[in-house]
Write a protein that holds these residues in place. Structure first.
Motif, PDB file in Angstrom:
ATOM      1  N   PHE A  41     -51.180  23.628 -13.784  1.00 59.61           N
ATOM      2  CA  PHE A  41     -52.625  23.474 -14.028  1.00 59.61           C
ATOM      3  C   PHE A  41     -52.902  22.073 -14.559  1.00 59.61           C
ATOM      4  O   PHE A  41     -52.200  21.599 -15.462  1.00 59.61           O
ATOM      5  N   GLU A  42     -53.930  21.448 -13.996  1.00 58.95           N
ATOM      6  CA  GLU A  42     -54.302  20.102 -14.461  1.00 58.95           C
ATOM      7  C   GLU A  42     -55.655  20.122 -15.148  1.00 58.95           C
ATOM      8  O   GLU A  42     -56.504  20.915 -14.749  1.00 58.95           O
ATOM      9  N   PRO A  43     -55.864  19.267 -16.178  1.00 63.64           N
ATOM     10  CA  PRO A  43     -54.967  18.222 -16.649  1.00 63.64           C
ATOM     11  C   PRO A  43     -53.695  18.796 -17.239  1.00 63.64           C
ATOM     12  O   PRO A  43     -53.737  19.818 -17.927  1.00 63.64           O
ATOM     13  N   ALA A  44     -52.545  18.108 -16.983  1.00 63.13           N
ATOM     14  CA  ALA A  44     -51.243  18.639 -17.382  1.00 63.13           C
ATOM     15  C   ALA A  44     -50.426  17.594 -18.121  1.00 63.13           C
ATOM     16  O   ALA A  44     -50.523  16.396 -17.839  1.00 63.13           O
ATOM     17  N   TYR A  45     -49.624  18.076 -19.027  1.00 62.63           N
ATOM     18  CA  TYR A  45     -48.654  17.213 -19.731  1.00 62.63           C
ATOM     19  C   TYR A  45     -47.852  16.437 -18.684  1.00 62.63           C
ATOM     20  O   TYR A  45     -47.484  16.974 -17.648  1.00 62.63           O
ATOM     21  N   VAL A  82     -47.114  27.393 -17.143  1.00 55.57           N
ATOM     22  CA  VAL A  82     -48.301  27.479 -18.004  1.00 55.57           C
ATOM     23  C   VAL A  82     -47.981  26.869 -19.359  1.00 55.57           C
ATOM     24  O   VAL A  82     -46.816  26.776 -19.754  1.00 55.57           O
ATOM     25  N   ASN A  83     -49.034  26.450 -20.052  1.00 51.46           N
ATOM     26  CA  ASN A  83     -48.875  25.776 -21.332  1.00 51.46           C
ATOM     27  C   ASN A  83     -49.989  26.260 -22.247  1.00 51.46           C
ATOM     28  O   ASN A  83     -51.150  25.974 -22.019  1.00 51.46           O
ATOM     29  N   THR A  84     -49.601  27.046 -23.255  1.00 51.25           N
ATOM     30  CA  THR A  84     -50.587  27.546 -24.218  1.00 51.25           C
ATOM     31  C   THR A  84     -50.051  27.493 -25.633  1.00 51.25           C
ATOM     32  O   THR A  84     -48.904  27.892 -25.826  1.00 51.25           O
ATOM     33  N   PRO A  85     -50.800  26.960 -26.592  1.00 51.73           N
ATOM     34  CA  PRO A  85     -51.985  26.131 -26.469  1.00 51.73           C
ATOM     35  C   PRO A  85     -51.720  24.913 -25.576  1.00 51.73           C
ATOM     36  O   PRO A  85     -50.613  24.384 -25.574  1.00 51.73           O
ATOM     37  N   GLN A  86     -52.765  24.526 -24.847  1.00 52.49           N
ATOM     38  CA  GLN A  86     -52.565  23.542 -23.792  1.00 52.49           C
ATOM     39  C   GLN A  86     -52.785  22.099 -24.237  1.00 52.49           C
ATOM     40  O   GLN A  86     -53.753  21.796 -24.935  1.00 52.49           O
TER      41      GLN A  86
END
Ligand code: PMP
Ligand code: GLN
Length: 379
Positions: free
Chosen positions: A114-118, A162-166
């Motif tokens: 998912f973007e914006p992404a690290y 996935v990244n949470t918290p993002q």
């Protein structure tokens, strides 16, 4: 030579920190705390070094540290994790994620992000022979477009990250989000990489929904963490991965012949320090105060806030001030106003530019005051 990453250039964090140093600017760009870490933790590491804990650690990580992590996961999330078979200590969260990609990606596999992404995900996937399938979060809420995710899945899709918290948006997954994700991952036989390095940096009474709490989903997941975020020592580059035994077995084959192991005295020191639960339980409230303090300072500017409930970042729109592309605006902020930030387009493969900047609020009150004084002058 033939580049393995022909389209990848210097990380935006390096670029912005260099620019900040060159122009003697306040640095709210690269994410790192500018306040001291715990002297007690430093003492624990010192003690470990003096006691001779300076040779190779076990390849999977110092056993006591893995035990303490399993206890912490039980305490926080009520999930039983086996320290021998489910946890591997890694040289940082980024490496932990890289290793997960290396474990599962076969040439030509598609990986959805998912973007914006690290910024490390894309080069990691490409380097491992995968194909990046980016899905843009819906601007300006940065919500997950579930229909687009479903539509992006093909027979070649291997995994979702996935990244949470993002990072960079501060978006936090809800239980409903994880349930949707679970349905998609399981029905398509995918793997999941869950970047949870900001597990403790969560605000507004939200709770961290770790994938570990969902047994069916966790059965296909690598969950990645970073001690750097939890203990305010990003320069230590120490993290860990939690995964089911069958996945971890393959993961360790890669790790064993890559880093082999990690810094021994820091592992021993953290293991000792981890009995202090307050150290991680208090982080959310501490950072929430910083976030709110910066919000207060920027309330009377033309920057328009895009609220964050997690991570140590908050984003602001500047289209009420300028039409410049965000990278141009970012450069002007450093050179003319003495403040470094990160332009949001850096987190998109296509350089999508909504005229948004990311600020890091993991800073002392003095730094936030000085940063706000710069931002208040921007026109
Ligand atoms: N994931 C995200 C989203 C991050 O912001 C960071 C911090 N750089 C990491 C992973 C990796 O952390 P580490 O510094 O431990 O490699
Ligand atoms: N995670 C940090 C950020 O997003 C920096 C990571 C790095 O410098 N590699 O700003």
């Amino acid at each position: 030579m033939q580049s393995k990453l022909p389209h990848i250039s210097t990380s935006i964090f390096t670029v912005m920190s260099q620019l900040a140093a060159q122009h003697n600017a306040i640095n709210l760009g690269q994410g790192f705390p500018d306040f001291p870490m715990s002297p007690e933790l430093i003492e624990c590491v010192n003690k470990a070094m003096k006691a001779g804990g300076n040779q190779y650690a076990h390849t999977n990580g110092v056993p006591l540290l893995r035990e303490r992590l399993a206890e912490k996961i039980k305490f926080l999330y009520n999930v039983a994790i086996n320290p021998d078979t489910n946890i591997t200590i890694t040289p940082g969260g980024t490496y932990s994620i890289f290793c997960a990609f290396s474990t599962i990606i076969q040439p030509g596999d598609e990986v959805i992000i998912f973007e914006p992404a690290y910024d490390s995900y894309i080069p990691n996937i490409i380097f491992n022979g995968g194909i990046v399938v980016p899905i843009e979060l819906e601007f300006p809420e940065y919500s997950i477009p579930w229909d687009k995710l479903r539509a992006a899945i093909t027979p070649k899709t291997k995994a979702i990250l996935v990244n949470t918290p993002q990072n960079p948006t501060g978006v936090v997954f809800t239980k409903e989000d994880i349930l949707q994700l679970q349905e998609i991952v399981l029905s398509n036989n995918l793997y999941l990489i869950s970047d949870e390095v900001y597990e403790h940096l969560i605000y507004d009474n939200k709770l961290h929904e770790t994938v570990m709490k969902y047994p069916d989903l966790f059965a296909r997941t690598f969950v990645c963490f970073s001690f750097g975020k939890t203990y305010h020592c990003t320069g230590w580059k120490l993290g860990y991965c939690v995964a089911p035994e069958n996945l971890m077995k393959e993961y360790r084959k890669i790790h064993q012949f890559n880093a082999f192991g990690c810094d021994t005295p820091k592992q021993i020191g953290i293991a000792e320090y981890m009995t202090n639960k307050e150290a991680y339980l208090s982080i959310g409230a501490m950072y929430e105060q910083k976030r709110d303090y910066l919000r207060g300072l920027l309330d009377n500017t033309k920057f328009v806030r895009l609220p964050s409930s997690g991570s140590y970042f908050e984003s602001y729109r500047y289209d009420t001030i300028s039409n410049e592309p965000d990278k141009v605006f970012a450069e002007r902020l450093v050179k003319e106003f003495g403040i470094a930030i990160v332009p949001m387009s850096a987190f998109y493969q296509k350089a999508t530019d909504h005229k948004v900047i990311r600020l890091c609020f993991a800073k002392t009150k003095e730094t936030l005051d000085a940063a706000a004084a710069c931002l208040q002058k921007v026109h």
